[in-house]
Design a protein around this motif. Structure first.
Motif, mmCIF file in Angstrom:
data_model
loop_
_atom_site.group_PDB
_atom_site.id
_atom_site.type_symbol
_atom_site.label_atom_id
_atom_site.label_comp_id
_atom_site.label_asym_id
_atom_site.label_seq_id
_atom_site.Cartn_x
_atom_site.Cartn_y
_atom_site.Cartn_z
ATOM 1 N N ASP A 158 0.827 -1.208 0.000
ATOM 2 C CA ASP A 158 0.000 0.000 0.000
ATOM 3 C C ASP A 158 0.859 1.254 0.000
ATOM 4 N N SER A 159 1.919 1.188 0.789
ATOM 5 C CA SER A 159 2.797 2.343 0.885
ATOM 6 C C SER A 159 3.528 2.600 -0.436
ATOM 7 N N ILE A 160 3.875 1.525 -1.143
ATOM 8 C CA ILE A 160 4.523 1.673 -2.458
ATOM 9 C C ILE A 160 3.567 2.342 -3.438
ATOM 10 N N VAL A 161 2.334 1.847 -3.475
ATOM 11 C CA VAL A 161 1.350 2.407 -4.408
ATOM 12 C C VAL A 161 1.086 3.865 -4.077
ATOM 13 N N GLU A 162 1.014 4.172 -2.778
ATOM 14 C CA GLU A 162 0.750 5.543 -2.374
ATOM 15 C C GLU A 162 1.902 6.455 -2.794
ATOM 16 N N PHE A 163 3.126 5.992 -2.562
ATOM 17 C CA PHE A 163 4.282 6.807 -2.914
ATOM 18 C C PHE A 163 4.335 7.066 -4.418
ATOM 19 N N SER A 164 3.983 6.049 -5.196
ATOM 20 C CA SER A 164 4.100 6.173 -6.646
ATOM 21 C C SER A 164 2.976 7.008 -7.253
ATOM 22 N N ALA A 168 9.371 3.992 -6.388
ATOM 23 C CA ALA A 168 8.636 3.705 -5.149
ATOM 24 C C ALA A 168 9.036 2.340 -4.588
ATOM 25 N N ILE A 169 9.206 1.350 -5.478
ATOM 26 C CA ILE A 169 9.632 0.025 -4.995
ATOM 27 C C ILE A 169 11.033 0.123 -4.417
ATOM 28 N N ALA A 170 11.902 0.809 -5.176
ATOM 29 C CA ALA A 170 13.314 0.844 -4.784
ATOM 30 C C ALA A 170 13.515 1.471 -3.409
ATOM 31 N N VAL A 171 12.758 2.524 -3.091
ATOM 32 C CA VAL A 171 12.987 3.172 -1.807
ATOM 33 C C VAL A 171 12.395 2.378 -0.647
ATOM 34 N N HIS A 172 11.639 1.355 -0.945
ATOM 35 C CA HIS A 172 11.091 0.542 0.136
ATOM 36 C C HIS A 172 11.947 -0.672 0.453
ATOM 37 N N VAL A 173 13.107 -0.763 -0.183
ATOM 38 C CA VAL A 173 13.917 -1.975 -0.029
ATOM 39 C C VAL A 173 14.680 -2.005 1.297
ATOM 40 N N ASP A 174 14.851 -0.854 1.931
ATOM 41 C CA ASP A 174 15.548 -0.779 3.214
ATOM 42 C C ASP A 174 17.012 -1.209 3.132
ATOM 43 N N PRO A 175 17.803 -0.543 2.285
ATOM 44 C CA PRO A 175 19.213 -0.910 2.164
ATOM 45 C C PRO A 175 20.078 -0.190 3.193
ATOM 46 N N ASP A 176 21.230 -0.746 3.511
ATOM 47 C CA ASP A 176 22.227 -0.025 4.298
ATOM 48 C C ASP A 176 23.090 0.827 3.375
ATOM 49 N N ILE A 177 23.316 0.281 2.165
ATOM 50 C CA ILE A 177 24.111 0.997 1.167
ATOM 51 C C ILE A 177 23.251 1.144 -0.076
ATOM 52 N N LEU A 178 23.166 2.344 -0.596
ATOM 53 C CA LEU A 178 22.358 2.567 -1.788
ATOM 54 C C LEU A 178 23.262 3.112 -2.891
ATOM 55 N N LEU A 179 23.272 2.428 -4.020
ATOM 56 C CA LEU A 179 24.035 2.922 -5.170
ATOM 57 C C LEU A 179 23.050 3.540 -6.148
ATOM 58 N N VAL A 180 23.295 4.774 -6.546
ATOM 59 C CA VAL A 180 22.336 5.475 -7.397
ATOM 60 C C VAL A 180 23.047 5.991 -8.632
ATOM 61 N N ASP A 181 22.525 5.641 -9.807
ATOM 62 C CA ASP A 181 23.150 6.087 -11.047
ATOM 63 C C ASP A 181 22.177 6.948 -11.833
ATOM 64 N N GLU A 182 22.270 8.257 -11.667
ATOM 65 C CA GLU A 182 21.533 9.190 -12.531
ATOM 66 C C GLU A 182 20.050 8.901 -12.611
ATOM 67 N N VAL A 183 19.469 8.438 -11.550
ATOM 68 C CA VAL A 183 18.047 8.140 -11.682
ATOM 69 C C VAL A 183 17.182 9.126 -10.906
ATOM 70 N N LEU A 184 17.829 10.127 -10.313
ATOM 71 C CA LEU A 184 17.039 11.001 -9.444
ATOM 72 C C LEU A 184 16.265 12.078 -10.199
ATOM 73 N N SER A 185 16.504 12.181 -11.492
ATOM 74 C CA SER A 185 15.780 13.211 -12.228
ATOM 75 C C SER A 185 14.577 12.597 -12.946
ATOM 76 N N VAL A 186 13.769 11.896 -12.202
ATOM 77 C CA VAL A 186 12.617 11.236 -12.823
ATOM 78 C C VAL A 186 11.329 11.970 -12.446
ATOM 79 N N GLY A 187 10.352 11.815 -13.305
ATOM 80 C CA GLY A 187 9.025 12.346 -13.001
ATOM 81 C C GLY A 187 8.945 13.861 -13.087
#
Lengths: 255, 314
Positions: A140-146, A170-189
């Motif tokens: 529910d939280s994923i759907v709400e976020f998206s 929305a799925i990716a941010v719910h994964v609860d990682p200790d380390i997050l690798l991000v490649d140019e994906v923050l400019s979405v939406g």
């Protein structure tokens, strides 16, 4: 300084990523077909070219820090990120890590166009390391976020590109990682959604998660990171504070 | 908030380092380490199999029926063309059951190998972007092939019951053995070929041709007795024939499911003797299975060695 970046104070942060003397060589073959290979057999050296994407990278990253990985095109940023994530094996050296790692190298990499949003949430969650039970809990939280709403039961091939990446993020941010690798994906939406993503990243930082960004946007790096690593031709040419790093990056473009 | 961060940091400092990537392949782990990793991902494997099955017939109205229509059409073709026109049915009792049994076990093998070969390349998007134990893709192809096999197998069993030919005998034990052998060899080749196909795309076309050849090299539409009794065939040929592990599996499967093959039957007043099943079939099957397991381990090792470069070669 930490307060400026919303980074929490951590006493004795442990090293979470350790790269020792990592090198990666790509072999560029110029002849791909069997005929060409046979014709050029024995002289194949001329038809091969070595290219060092990474050269003797030594790196330690401590828990809770946010690292900007910058450099010109082809400097090896994405390769380094993939080596850290275990997607590519280096020719030399070892990368070690501890804690749960999630790599956001491409949003929706595991989406199947013919499946519905709901089915893809479970599939993608599993690809990113969630159990079915956890995904069901966060659903529910994923759907709400998206902000996908009722379209969740539509096949994703009918989604607009914005809806597609929103659901993936929305799925990716719910994964609860200790380390997050991000490649140019923050400019979405659209803009409101981008603000939401940024807020989520800041929340991640406040929770002491380690984040490694690859970005071409100096403003974004300045905004989010407390340490910058500048790569040029596969080598680290600068490793330190953000503002000096941006200067070093500008200089490296000339080379 | 900072306490969450401190807690996370303290927890992380107690964790041991694990290797993310390394130039030293032995650090990645051996055969059993790979198995353990796959077991940890079995939920994902299950989802990938479902994805494959769901996506395949998603927008078709007949859906899963299509996975039955193809083998039934093949059965019809072979029954009419080879059974009636070429007259094979005059020498093979219950020809329809015989052919369908062969097609069913062969279909499992050929689908595992051909879908498995394509599996890494067709999941390029995932392989480039996410770390997963890559064996999961050929195994997902195997899983969906097994599903189709199960559907065909139930049709076969139903047919034998309706025709009153359900094999009630110890020969039935050959059926799981045949399936196990096909799975071992199918998975071994799927793993090996899927990895090679990344480097040389010719493999997928080669597999198509090889499967066609192997189909006719296995006793599926003609009976084993035809090979043994063929005139002008040198006596060593049947032995060469039996070197093919899949031929052994097909024979075992037929011996299990095709009751008429082990009995003397009358067709048009001519009595047909039971099939001359290879005398040492049990021993052969055991050897084939052991060799297959060794092959599987070797193929997995080769796969492991090649998979380090998948992300850049695809």
């Amino acid at each position: 300084m930490s307060s400026l970046f919303n980074l929490p104070e951590i006493k004795n942060p442990p090293v979470v990523i350790r790269a020792s003397d990592v090198s990666k060589r790509f072999v560029i073959r110029k002849d791909k077909s069997l005929k060409e290979r046979i014709v050029n057999f024995g002289r194949s050296r001329r038809h091969k070219e070595d290219f060092w994407a990474l050269r003797d990278i030594k790196l330690e990253i401590k828990a809770g820090s946010s690292i900007g990985l910058v450099g010109a095109n082809g400097s090896g940023k994405s390769t380094l990120l993939k080596v850290i994530g275990g997607i590519i094996q280096p020719n030399d050296g070892v990368v070690e890590r501890r804690g749960r790692l999630a790599a956001l190298l491409e949003l929706g990499a595991g989406f199947h166009p013919d499946l519905t949003g709901r089915e893809n949430v479970f599939l993608n969650g599993s690809i990113l390391g969630l159990t079915q039970k956890q995904t069901a809990e966060y659903f529910d939280s994923i759907v709400e976020f998206s902000e996908i709403g009722d379209f969740i039961d539509t096949q994703v091939k009918f989604y607009s590109s914005g809806m597609y990446v929103r659901l993936a993020f929305a799925i990716a941010v719910h994964v609860d990682p200790d380390i997050l690798l991000v490649d140019e994906v923050l400019s979405v939406g659209d803009e409101p959604f981008q603000d939401k993503c940024m807020a989520k990243i800041r929340e991640f930082q406040a929770e002491g998660r380690t984040i490694v960004f690859v970005s071409h946007s100096a403003a974004q790096v300045e905004d989010l990171c407390n340490r910058v690593i500048v790569l040029s031709h596969g080598q680290i040419i600068f490793d330190g504070a953000t503002d000096e790093g941006i200067v070093a990056l500008r200089e490296s473009f000339g080379k | 908030m900072s306490s969450t961060a401190q807690e996370r940091s303290d927890r992380l400092s107690t964790l041991p380092f694990q290797t993310s990537s390394s130039s030293d392949e032995s650090a990645i782990g051996g055969f059993w380490a790979s198995i353990r990793e796959l077991l940890a991902h079995r939920e994902l494997l299950d989802l990938l199999i479902r994805r494959e099955l769901k996506a395949r017939y998603k927008d078709s109205s007949l859906g899963f029926l299509w996975s039955l229509i193809k083998p039934l059409t093949l059965l019809l073709i072979y029954y009419v063309a080879i059974g009636q026109f070429l007259g094979a049915a005059r020498g093979i009792p219950d020809f329809a059951i015989f052919v369908f049994a062969g097609l069913t076990i062969w279909g499992l093998y050929s689908e595992i190998v051909s879908a498995g070969t394509m599996s890494i390349v067709s999941n390029a998007g995932l392989i480039k972007k996410v770390y997963l134990p890559r064996e999961i893709f050929p195994l997902a192809a195997t899983g969906s092939a097994l599903f189709n096999f199960a559907v065909q197998m139930s049709v076969l069993i139903l047919a034998t019951i309706v025709l009153g030919q359900f094999p009630v005998s110890w020969n039935l034990l050959y059926v799981p053995v045949a399936i196990a052998i096909v799975l071992i060899y199918g998975i071994a080749f799927a793993i090996l070929l899927s990895a090679l196909n990344v480097y040389l795309r010719d493999i997928q076309y080669l597999v198509e041709v090889a499967m066609l050849l192997l189909f006719w090299a296995s006793p599926i539409v003609y009976a084993w007795s035809y090979v043994v009794n063929a005139v002008d065939v040198p006596s060593w040929l049947p032995n060469v024939f039996l070197l093919n592990p899949i031929s052994n599996a097909v024979l075992a499967f037929q011996k299990g499911m095709w009751q008429a093959g082990s009995e003397t039957r009358l067709i048009d007043g001519v009595s047909i003797l039971p099939q001359p099943w290879p005398a040492d079939l049990d021993l052969r099957l055991a050897i084939v299975a052991v060799v297959g397991l060794v092959l599987l381990i070797i193929c997995q090792r080769v796969f492991q060695k090649l998979q380090g470069n998948f992300a850049q070669e695809i």
